[in-house]
Design an enzyme around this catalytic site. Structure first.
Site, PDB file in Angstrom:
ATOM      1  N   LEU A  53       0.820  -1.212   0.000  1.00  0.00           N
ATOM      2  CA  LEU A  53       0.000   0.000   0.000  1.00  0.00           C
ATOM      3  C   LEU A  53       0.856   1.266   0.000  1.00  0.00           C
ATOM      4  CD1 LEU A  53      -2.621  -1.251   2.595  1.00  0.00           C
ATOM      5  CD2 LEU A  53      -3.077  -0.780   0.163  1.00  0.00           C
ATOM      6  N   GLY A  73      -6.832  -3.267   4.231  1.00  0.00           N
ATOM      7  CA  GLY A  73      -5.403  -3.562   4.360  1.00  0.00           C
ATOM      8  C   GLY A  73      -4.751  -2.593   5.323  1.00  0.00           C
ATOM      9  N   TYR A 137      -2.062   3.949  16.325  1.00  0.00           N
ATOM     10  CA  TYR A 137      -2.961   3.242  15.410  1.00  0.00           C
ATOM     11  C   TYR A 137      -4.306   3.990  15.316  1.00  0.00           C
ATOM     12  CZ  TYR A 137      -6.398  -0.413  14.239  1.00  0.00           C
ATOM     13  OH  TYR A 137      -7.437  -1.122  13.700  1.00  0.00           O
ATOM     14  N   LYS A 141      -6.389   6.077  12.169  1.00  0.00           N
ATOM     15  CA  LYS A 141      -7.804   5.950  11.794  1.00  0.00           C
ATOM     16  C   LYS A 141      -8.464   7.336  11.736  1.00  0.00           C
ATOM     17  CE  LYS A 141      -7.511   1.534  11.510  1.00  0.00           C
ATOM     18  NZ  LYS A 141      -7.609   0.858  10.223  1.00  0.00           N
ATOM     19  N   SER A 166     -14.923  -5.204  18.161  1.00  0.00           N
ATOM     20  CA  SER A 166     -14.160  -6.462  18.305  1.00  0.00           C
ATOM     21  C   SER A 166     -14.763  -7.495  17.378  1.00  0.00           C
ATOM     22  CB  SER A 166     -14.241  -6.975  19.743  1.00  0.00           C
ATOM     23  OG  SER A 166     -13.909  -5.955  20.666  1.00  0.00           O
ATOM     24  N   SER A 167     -14.161  -7.689  16.217  1.00  0.00           N
ATOM     25  CA  SER A 167     -14.734  -8.638  15.272  1.00  0.00           C
ATOM     26  C   SER A 167     -13.956  -9.956  15.337  1.00  0.00           C
ATOM     27  CB  SER A 167     -14.769  -8.065  13.855  1.00  0.00           C
ATOM     28  OG  SER A 167     -15.735  -8.768  13.100  1.00  0.00           O
ATOM     29  N   ARG A 175     -14.972  -7.991  27.898  1.00  0.00           N
ATOM     30  CA  ARG A 175     -15.276  -6.751  27.170  1.00  0.00           C
ATOM     31  C   ARG A 175     -16.093  -7.046  25.917  1.00  0.00           C
ATOM     32  NH1 ARG A 175     -12.115  -4.299  23.159  1.00  0.00           N
ATOM     33  NH2 ARG A 175     -12.697  -2.126  22.720  1.00  0.00           N
TER      34      ARG A 175
END
Ligand code: T46
Length: 270
Positions: A53, A73, A137, A141, A166-167, A175
């Site tokens: 990227l 990505g 991080y 975003k 949280s996936s 949590r």
């Protein structure tokens, strides 16, 4: 129903990318899948492209002839700033430039709870609340959420910035009894955003239909996402095998969870 001739999925070898490949395949005649690592199990309707990227020229080629981009990505956690800068910040800029130069109209971006992680649990924030990143991080975003806003206001490229909580296949800690987003609900959110008649610039909060409601996602209501899963069936087993947390611990107080207790990458000699 097929909505697109060609869509691009970045991060297609990743945990969520693999789910998106399966779940979105029916939306497009061609799915261009991309990652920095070799892609396995390439299907007849998929075009696999290995791409960094951070490589501007490569991303300009990657984004040619696509109607929409699902941009997953990047580094998914707190790491040293150079990686955040190259992969998440510069890489996402390249994706938006590719969309602009090559005429892609819509981008679905994997944002994160960590863009807003230092909000307290009881703050009940929505899409218009100020950002409170909990990490470098998270700052990356924030950057892309703002970048995508510019590309909407200035160039008319629509975006969903989906703040993924949280996936995971199932809740993996206490949590996640409130922060869980099932894989199926994650794919549904992305699909709804791809096919919505008008997306504009939307900030979404990716959560399944858990009992505890911590953020207000009503400003993404025009997308029509209705979560089908809930963490509740996992509660008894999770509470039986884990200790009750300290409500004053940063990881409980703030919605960013354990990111709010992390050290800073520079302090770890990185
Ligand atoms: C650093 C880097 C990574 N990648 C690839 C490598 C992985 O196959 C993929 C990310 O997948 P991963 O399994 O590491 O992350 P997920 O758990 O799926 O996280 C997803 O959601 C969260 C919210 C995210 O911030 C990630 O960007 C997004 O992919 O991106 C690249 O192609 N280029 C790069 O420069």
């Amino acid at each position: 129903m097929t909505h697109f001739n060609r869509i691009l999925i970045t991060g297609a070898a990743g945990r969520l990318g693999i789910e998106l490949r399966k779940g979105l395949a029916h939306l497009a005649t061609h799915v261009r899948i991309s990652d920095r690592v070799e892609l396995a199990d390439v299907q007849p309707n998929e075009e696999a492209v290995v791409c960094e990227l951070g490589d501007y020229e490569a991303v300009m080629v990657l984004t040619k002839d696509v109607d929409a981009i699902v941009h997953f990505g990047g580094a998914p956690l707190e790491v040293e700033f150079e990686t955040i800068l190259d992969s998440n910040i510069r890489g996402s800029y390249h994706i938006y430039e590719g969309a602009r130069k090559n005429g892609a109209k819509r981008v679905i971006y994997a944002s994160s709870v960590h863009a807003i992680g230092y909000h307290e649990m009881e703050a009940h924030i929505d899409a218009d609340s100020p950002v409170r990143p909990d990490s470098l991080y998270g700052v990356s975003k924030n950057f892309v959420e703002n970048l995508s806003r510019l590309y909407w206001d200035k160039f008319g490229i629509e975006s969903l910035c989906l703040r993924i909580f949280s996936s995971f296949p199932e809740p993996a800690d206490r949590r996640m009894l409130w922060s869980w987003l099932s894989f199926a609900d994650c794919v549904q959110y992305v699909e709804r955003a791809l096919v919505a008649p008008r997306l504009g610039h939307t900030i979404g909060h990716g959560l399944s239909d858990n009992r505890l409601k911590v953020v207000d996602d009503s400003k993404a209501g025009h997308i029509g996402f209705h979560p089908k899963d809930s963490a509740e069936p996992f509660r008894d087993a999770m509470e039986a095998k884990t200790d009750a947390p300290d409500p004053n611990a940063a990881s409980v107080k703030y919605i960013g969870g354990w990111f709010c207790e992390l050290g800073h990458p520079d302090d770890e000699g990185k």
